[in-house]
Design a protein around this motif. Structure first.
Motif, PDB file in Angstrom:
ATOM      1  N   UNK A   8       5.801 -26.955  -8.880  1.00 31.23           N
ATOM      2  CA  UNK A   8       6.588 -25.857  -9.459  1.00 31.23           C
ATOM      3  C   UNK A   8       6.605 -24.659  -8.484  1.00 31.23           C
ATOM      4  N   UNK A   9       7.634 -23.823  -8.559  1.00 32.84           N
ATOM      5  CA  UNK A   9       7.796 -22.745  -7.296  1.00 32.84           C
ATOM      6  C   UNK A   9       7.719 -21.337  -8.256  1.00 32.84           C
ATOM      7  N   UNK A  10       6.907 -20.656  -7.732  1.00 31.39           N
ATOM      8  CA  UNK A  10       7.067 -19.311  -8.238  1.00 31.39           C
ATOM      9  C   UNK A  10       7.153 -18.087  -7.117  1.00 31.39           C
ATOM     10  N   UNK A  11       7.689 -17.136  -7.610  1.00 33.83           N
ATOM     11  CA  UNK A  11       8.183 -16.060  -6.700  1.00 33.83           C
ATOM     12  C   UNK A  11       7.450 -14.752  -7.256  1.00 33.83           C
ATOM     13  N   UNK A  12       7.138 -13.806  -6.305  1.00 38.35           N
ATOM     14  CA  UNK A  12       6.785 -12.444  -6.404  1.00 38.35           C
ATOM     15  C   UNK A  12       8.114 -11.589  -6.735  1.00 38.35           C
ATOM     16  N   UNK A  13       7.760 -10.438  -7.215  1.00 41.59           N
ATOM     17  CA  UNK A  13       8.967  -9.452  -7.247  1.00 41.59           C
ATOM     18  C   UNK A  13       9.227  -8.898  -5.960  1.00 41.59           C
ATOM     19  N   UNK A  14      10.502  -8.569  -5.746  1.00 43.08           N
ATOM     20  CA  UNK A  14      10.940  -8.056  -4.535  1.00 43.08           C
ATOM     21  C   UNK A  14      10.366  -6.555  -4.273  1.00 43.08           C
ATOM     22  N   UNK A  15      10.058  -6.406  -2.839  1.00 41.40           N
ATOM     23  CA  UNK A  15       9.812  -5.039  -2.703  1.00 41.40           C
ATOM     24  C   UNK A  15      10.604  -4.224  -1.829  1.00 41.40           C
ATOM     25  N   UNK A  16      10.629  -2.700  -1.832  1.00 43.64           N
ATOM     26  CA  UNK A  16      11.350  -2.161  -1.061  1.00 43.64           C
ATOM     27  C   UNK A  16      10.610  -1.200  -0.134  1.00 43.64           C
ATOM     28  N   UNK A  17      10.943  -0.943   1.170  1.00 43.76           N
ATOM     29  CA  UNK A  17      10.218  -0.105   2.055  1.00 43.76           C
ATOM     30  C   UNK A  17      11.098   0.966   2.725  1.00 43.76           C
ATOM     31  N   UNK A  75       0.744  -1.254   0.011  1.00 41.20           N
ATOM     32  CA  UNK A  75       0.005   0.113   0.235  1.00 41.20           C
ATOM     33  C   UNK A  75       0.771   1.218   0.278  1.00 41.20           C
ATOM     34  N   UNK A  76       1.952   1.106   0.665  1.00 38.59           N
ATOM     35  CA  UNK A  76       2.836   2.377   0.983  1.00 38.59           C
ATOM     36  C   UNK A  76       4.102   1.957   0.800  1.00 38.59           C
ATOM     37  N   UNK A  77       4.883   2.380   0.006  1.00 38.64           N
ATOM     38  CA  UNK A  77       6.451   2.150   0.108  1.00 38.64           C
ATOM     39  C   UNK A  77       7.276   2.806   1.044  1.00 38.64           C
ATOM     40  N   UNK A  78       6.713   3.852   1.803  1.00 37.37           N
ATOM     41  CA  UNK A  78       7.326   4.636   2.770  1.00 37.37           C
ATOM     42  C   UNK A  78       6.445   4.862   3.816  1.00 37.37           C
ATOM     43  N   UNK A 133      -0.024  -7.476   7.350  1.00 39.61           N
ATOM     44  CA  UNK A 133       0.341  -6.161   7.984  1.00 39.61           C
ATOM     45  C   UNK A 133       1.672  -6.136   8.322  1.00 39.61           C
ATOM     46  N   UNK A 134       2.755  -5.231   8.375  1.00 38.19           N
ATOM     47  CA  UNK A 134       3.860  -5.087   8.751  1.00 38.19           C
ATOM     48  C   UNK A 134       4.197  -3.805   9.422  1.00 38.19           C
ATOM     49  N   UNK A 135       5.373  -3.495  10.130  1.00 35.48           N
ATOM     50  CA  UNK A 135       5.737  -2.301  10.586  1.00 35.48           C
ATOM     51  C   UNK A 135       6.964  -2.292  10.808  1.00 35.48           C
ATOM     52  N   UNK A 136       7.686  -1.207  11.230  1.00 34.29           N
ATOM     53  CA  UNK A 136       9.327  -1.355  11.548  1.00 34.29           C
ATOM     54  C   UNK A 136       9.478   0.235  12.557  1.00 34.29           C
ATOM     55  N   UNK A 137      10.238  -0.137  13.464  1.00 33.90           N
ATOM     56  CA  UNK A 137      10.593   0.827  14.241  1.00 33.90           C
ATOM     57  C   UNK A 137      12.071   1.440  14.372  1.00 33.90           C
ATOM     58  N   UNK A 138      12.639   0.868  13.121  1.00 41.06           N
ATOM     59  CA  UNK A 138      13.974   1.454  12.765  1.00 41.06           C
ATOM     60  C   UNK A 138      14.118   2.109  11.418  1.00 41.06           C
ATOM     61  N   UNK A 189       2.395   1.476   9.999  1.00 45.62           N
ATOM     62  CA  UNK A 189       1.839   0.157   9.488  1.00 45.62           C
ATOM     63  C   UNK A 189       1.634   0.395   7.815  1.00 45.62           C
ATOM     64  N   UNK A 190       1.726  -0.709   7.302  1.00 47.98           N
ATOM     65  CA  UNK A 190       1.388  -0.798   5.807  1.00 47.98           C
ATOM     66  C   UNK A 190       1.146  -2.392   5.755  1.00 47.98           C
ATOM     67  N   UNK A 191       0.571  -2.444   4.506  1.00 47.08           N
ATOM     68  CA  UNK A 191      -0.165  -3.835   4.089  1.00 47.08           C
ATOM     69  C   UNK A 191       0.424  -4.289   3.003  1.00 47.08           C
ATOM     70  N   UNK A 192       1.170  -5.470   2.904  1.00 46.58           N
ATOM     71  CA  UNK A 192       1.447  -6.288   1.811  1.00 46.58           C
ATOM     72  C   UNK A 192       0.452  -6.898   1.133  1.00 46.58           C
ATOM     73  N   UNK A 193      -0.077  -6.776  -0.110  1.00 43.51           N
ATOM     74  CA  UNK A 193      -1.179  -7.825  -0.598  1.00 43.51           C
ATOM     75  C   UNK A 193      -0.556  -8.548  -1.757  1.00 43.51           C
ATOM     76  N   UNK A 194      -0.741  -9.853  -1.444  1.00 46.60           N
ATOM     77  CA  UNK A 194      -0.265 -11.058  -2.219  1.00 46.60           C
ATOM     78  C   UNK A 194      -1.426 -11.784  -3.148  1.00 46.60           C
ATOM     79  N   UNK A 195      -1.224 -11.894  -4.206  1.00 47.23           N
ATOM     80  CA  UNK A 195      -2.155 -12.456  -5.455  1.00 47.23           C
ATOM     81  C   UNK A 195      -1.641 -13.566  -5.993  1.00 47.23           C
ATOM     82  N   UNK A 196      -2.324 -14.492  -6.134  1.00 47.83           N
ATOM     83  CA  UNK A 196      -1.913 -15.753  -7.305  1.00 47.83           C
ATOM     84  C   UNK A 196      -3.272 -15.878  -8.239  1.00 47.83           C
ATOM     85  N   UNK A 197      -2.982 -16.039  -9.379  1.00 46.85           N
ATOM     86  CA  UNK A 197      -4.104 -16.311 -10.371  1.00 46.85           C
ATOM     87  C   UNK A 197      -3.597 -17.693 -11.179  1.00 46.85           C
ATOM     88  N   UNK A 198      -4.701 -18.390 -11.139  1.00 39.95           N
ATOM     89  CA  UNK A 198      -4.174 -19.903 -11.684  1.00 39.95           C
ATOM     90  C   UNK A 198      -5.487 -20.655 -12.108  1.00 39.95           C
TER      91      UNK A 198
END
Length: 339
Positions: free
Chosen positions: A120-129, A37-40, A99-104, A46-55
């Motif tokens: 088979x194994x599938x990976x999402x793209x990496x994210x930066x926060x 939801x927010x990269x900064x 739902x994630x957070x950081x104090x540093x 707090x911010x939320x990482x939304x994961x999706x898989x279509x198959x």
């Protein structure tokens, strides 16, 4: 040269993306995606990482295994339950939120999330926060986040321990005094009852009848009180004299019970007349004649007199001295021996 380098990098990126799309389509149109939801955020937000898989439908999916932290410094607060959407055309989409957070403060790279579909194994793209530190205004003096509150007043905090023990001792002493007073009162009441038991039922009944006669209740128009007191005196007398529960019996029951008693046969009819007249006065509100009032008192006294227990007198020993043997002759009587 710089422009040509930038164009070359953009071309390579597009090529890699096209390769990823082709790879995804080659794997039965399986698409995995991770969005934030927010990269900064500010520290502690707090911010939320939304994961999706279509198959396609019917495939076994193993969702990413998420620990308490994604990377050092990024904590996981909550993981939602998977939600499946029907995309039609025999395809589904499985959504999941973290739902994630950081104090540093700092820049954190979140690793790809891995899905296992069939074998088979599938990976999402990496994210930066980006975690931004909270700005501090150094121009002002430091102050507490919240003001200091005075503690509530509690009386027991100011009472010494010996006072509490003293109060407990006083309560125990008061309870002992109260118990002694109640116990002594019961003992005295019992002694009084025992003393009244010494008076025979006959004497108590006659004394009560004389007091009722002297009260002149019916002469004052209080016939109901007169007959109520009269029958109560007789019931108490019958209860104590013949040991039957006359206080809880009806008039008919009392008469029928005493009818079988040899001591009351002679005056049973008088007792019946007294109780019937009293019932008429108390329940039918009848006004008896003065002669009737005098007669029921006479019947009551006669009933008590006739049923008075006989006093047992001790047997009188024969006090006549045995006659002395007669002397055989006049000489023996005079004391002279017979020749």
């Amino acid at each position: 040269m710089k422009v040509r380098s930038i164009i070359l990098q953009m071309f390579c990126g597009c090529l890699l993306v096209s390769q990823g799309v082709v790879s995804a389509s080659a794997q039965n149109h399986i698409v995995v995606r991770a969005q934030m939801d927010s990269a900064a955020i500010m520290m502690g937000d707090q911010t939320t990482v939304r994961l999706e898989v279509s198959q396609d439908k019917g495939k076994f999916v193993r969702l990413p295994i998420i620990q308490d932290t994604l990377v050092a410094g990024v904590e996981v607060l909550k993981i939602s339950k998977p939600d499946t959407l029907d995309l039609k055309n025999n395809r589904i989409q499985i959504n999941n939120e973290v739902l994630i957070t950081s104090f540093d403060s700092g820049l954190y790279y979140l690793p790809p999330f891995k899905y296992v579909i069939d074998n088979d194994t599938f990976e999402t793209q990496s994210l930066s926060l980006k975690v931004v530190p909270v700005p501090v205004d150094t121009t002002h003096a430091e102050f507490d986040i919240k003001g200091v509150d005075a503690p509530p007043f509690v009386l027991w905090d100011y009472v010494p321990a010996w006072v509490v023990y003293l109060l407990i001792a006083l309560v125990v002493i008061a309870a002992g005094i109260y118990a002694y007073w109640r116990w002594g009162r019961k003992v005295k009441t019992g002694d009084a009852v025992d003393e009244t038991q010494i008076i025979p039922p006959y004497e108590r009944a006659m004394q009560a009848l004389h007091e009722l006669k002297d009260s002149k209740l019916w002469q004052q128009g209080q016939e109901k009180a007169y007959y109520t007191t009269l029958t109560e005196i007789l019931r108490v007398y019958i209860d104590q004299r013949f040991h039957i529960n006359a206080m809880e019996m009806t008039s008919t029951q009392i008469v029928e019970t005493l009818r079988r008693n040899e001591e009351t046969k002679a005056v049973n009819q008088q007792l019946r007349d007294i109780l019937e007249m009293a019932d008429f006065v108390k329940f039918a509100k009848m006004r008896p004649l003065p002669d009737d009032n005098v007669q029921v008192m006479r019947y009551a006294e006669n009933f008590v007199e006739e049923t008075k227990p006989e006093e047992k007198t001790p047997e009188v020993a024969d006090a006549t001295p045995e006659s002395a043997p007669e002397p055989e002759s006049q000489d023996e009587a005079s004391g002279n021996p017979k020749k």
